[in-house]
Write a protein that holds these residues in place. Structure first.
Motif, short mmCIF file in Angstrom:
data_model
loop_
_atom_site.label_atom_id
_atom_site.label_comp_id
_atom_site.label_asym_id
_atom_site.label_seq_id
_atom_site.Cartn_x
_atom_site.Cartn_y
_atom_site.Cartn_z
N ALA A 4 0.83 -1.21 0.00
CA ALA A 4 0.00 0.00 0.00
C ALA A 4 0.86 1.25 0.00
O ALA A 4 0.57 2.22 -0.70
N GLN A 5 1.95 1.23 0.77
CA GLN A 5 2.84 2.39 0.81
C GLN A 5 3.52 2.58 -0.54
O GLN A 5 3.66 3.69 -1.02
N THR A 7 2.40 1.58 -3.49
CA THR A 7 1.38 2.07 -4.43
C THR A 7 1.11 3.55 -4.19
O THR A 7 1.02 4.33 -5.13
N SER A 8 1.01 3.95 -2.93
CA SER A 8 0.77 5.35 -2.61
C SER A 8 1.91 6.22 -3.09
O SER A 8 1.69 7.31 -3.61
N TRP A 9 3.15 5.75 -2.92
CA TRP A 9 4.30 6.50 -3.38
C TRP A 9 4.27 6.65 -4.90
O TRP A 9 4.48 7.74 -5.43
N PHE A 11 1.67 6.45 -6.88
CA PHE A 11 0.55 7.30 -7.24
C PHE A 11 0.90 8.76 -6.98
O PHE A 11 0.66 9.63 -7.83
N GLY A 12 1.46 9.05 -5.82
CA GLY A 12 1.87 10.43 -5.50
C GLY A 12 2.89 10.95 -6.48
O GLY A 12 2.83 12.12 -6.90
#
Length: 99
Positions: A4-5, A7-9, A11-12
């Motif tokens: 999740a981290q 993917t978040s990175w 995406f960001g």
């Protein structure tokens, strides 16, 4: 790094590459996504669930039309003092210019 981290990175990073800024809400804040969830819920009920979409292009055009011809100029929102997004932006821009 957890998935999740990661993917978040990613995406960001993609947002920044596109010149966009992601949400800055706190983790687990119920208000972080509330407005977007309301928007997508309205779009689901008022547009997406009303018919089948034969092509992705038809759907993309319908979404654009719904946002630009209905949602932004006409649909009133309690979070905006019962103004449409277009009315709110016009009022906000006039206030910012005057200040």
């Amino acid at each position: 790094m957890e998935p999740a981290q990661y993917t978040s990175w990613l995406f960001g990073n993609r947002l920044r590459e596109a010149g966009l800024l992601g949400s800055m809400g706190r983790i687990a804040s119920c208000y972080d996504n509330a407005l977007m969830e309301s928007f997508f819920g309205s779009m689901q009920i008022e547009l997406l669930d009303r018919r089948d979409w034969p092509t992705q292009d038809d759907l993309a055009k319908a979404i654009f039309e719904w946002i630009e011809a209905w949602y932004n100029p006409h649909r009133r929102h309690s979070a905006l003092g019962y103004l449409s997004p277009a009315e709110y932006e016009t009022l906000h821009a006039a206030t910012s210019t005057a200040a």
